[in-house]
Design an enzyme around this catalytic site. Sequence first.
Site, PDB file in Angstrom:
ATOM      1  N   GLU A  42     -20.250   7.647   8.670  1.00  0.00           N
ATOM      2  CA  GLU A  42     -21.625   8.070   8.381  1.00  0.00           C
ATOM      3  C   GLU A  42     -22.398   6.976   7.643  1.00  0.00           C
ATOM      4  O   GLU A  42     -21.844   6.292   6.784  1.00  0.00           O
ATOM      5  CB  GLU A  42     -21.581   9.338   7.518  1.00  0.00           C
ATOM      6  CG  GLU A  42     -22.948   9.879   7.122  1.00  0.00           C
ATOM      7  CD  GLU A  42     -22.872  11.025   6.119  1.00  0.00           C
ATOM      8  OE1 GLU A  42     -23.861  11.756   6.011  1.00  0.00           O
ATOM      9  OE2 GLU A  42     -21.827  11.188   5.460  1.00  0.00           O
ATOM     10  N   LYS A 111     -28.129  15.385  11.521  1.00  0.00           N
ATOM     11  CA  LYS A 111     -27.427  16.233  10.554  1.00  0.00           C
ATOM     12  C   LYS A 111     -28.332  17.378  10.093  1.00  0.00           C
ATOM     13  O   LYS A 111     -29.425  17.153   9.576  1.00  0.00           O
ATOM     14  CB  LYS A 111     -27.004  15.387   9.352  1.00  0.00           C
ATOM     15  CG  LYS A 111     -26.193  16.105   8.293  1.00  0.00           C
ATOM     16  CD  LYS A 111     -25.854  15.113   7.184  1.00  0.00           C
ATOM     17  CE  LYS A 111     -25.056  15.748   6.060  1.00  0.00           C
ATOM     18  NZ  LYS A 111     -24.777  14.761   4.993  1.00  0.00           N
ATOM     19  N   CYS A 146     -20.290  14.893   8.081  1.00  0.00           N
ATOM     20  CA  CYS A 146     -19.915  15.106   6.681  1.00  0.00           C
ATOM     21  C   CYS A 146     -20.029  16.574   6.217  1.00  0.00           C
ATOM     22  O   CYS A 146     -19.169  17.389   6.532  1.00  0.00           O
ATOM     23  CB  CYS A 146     -20.733  14.170   5.793  1.00  0.00           C
ATOM     24  SG  CYS A 146     -19.970  13.823   4.180  1.00  0.00           S
TER      25      CYS A 146
END
Length: 264
Positions: A42, A111, A146
């Site tokens: 990431e 995300k 994440c």
Amino acid sequence: MKLAIYQMDIIPGNPEKNREKVEAWVAEVCEKDKPDTLVLPEMWTTAYTLDELHDLAEDESKTTLTFLKELAKKWQVNLVGGSFATKENNKIFNRAVVIDRKGNLVYQYDKMHLVPMLNEHLYLDGGQNSATTFELDGQKMGIVICYDLRFPELMRGLALEGAQAVFIVAEWPEARSNHWKILQQARAIENQMYIVSSNRVGEYDGVEFCGNSMIVDPWGDFIHFATQDQEETIMASLDLEKVKEVRENVPVFKSRTPQYYLPH
């Protein structure tokens, strides 16, 4: 599918130097090991320099996307290109990209879950589109970023779409390293699929990152488990027939009764 995962230490706020690191790594692993698919972590171009993203985020020039496409085409390898900050319509997204061996953008995902502990909402916008599956070499895959790991409904949706493996690209902190391990194992077991993660190592702004990039198989067994504090390359091959075998032996998806589950 033969994978190479880059557990990387990221140079904060320096996209050019980080692209140089990735270019050198790609050349090394492709010349030596001939993988099918490479995986990056990431925010690998900038690290979590949130207060600098207004200046550092990719704009319409799409420098990093073009860079990754050229690498994939040059080495004839699929690239799960981690994620990087991307400007679009005056918003900044944490965007993951997937590129095939011909250099085509196969899939991108912004995300959707922003980390409240980092005040991400002050610097980033959450993705507005659902995570869906994509195909690499004819196999169904998924990708999340994440903090998304903490939301089982997101991963279950990908499994119901037929994902045989889900990639997790991350900058997960050492302070919650136990969660990092257990949640990946849980997602693999409950969805009967491979979980493949690329986490960073190193430290930034007082936060130490836990590494431990890993591959978990559909039974929940760890195939590979990287170190906590060193840059490292994980090499492994996924036997995707194992997903079918596990789902037949323990038919969780056939046993579901969603008509009785509480509405969301």
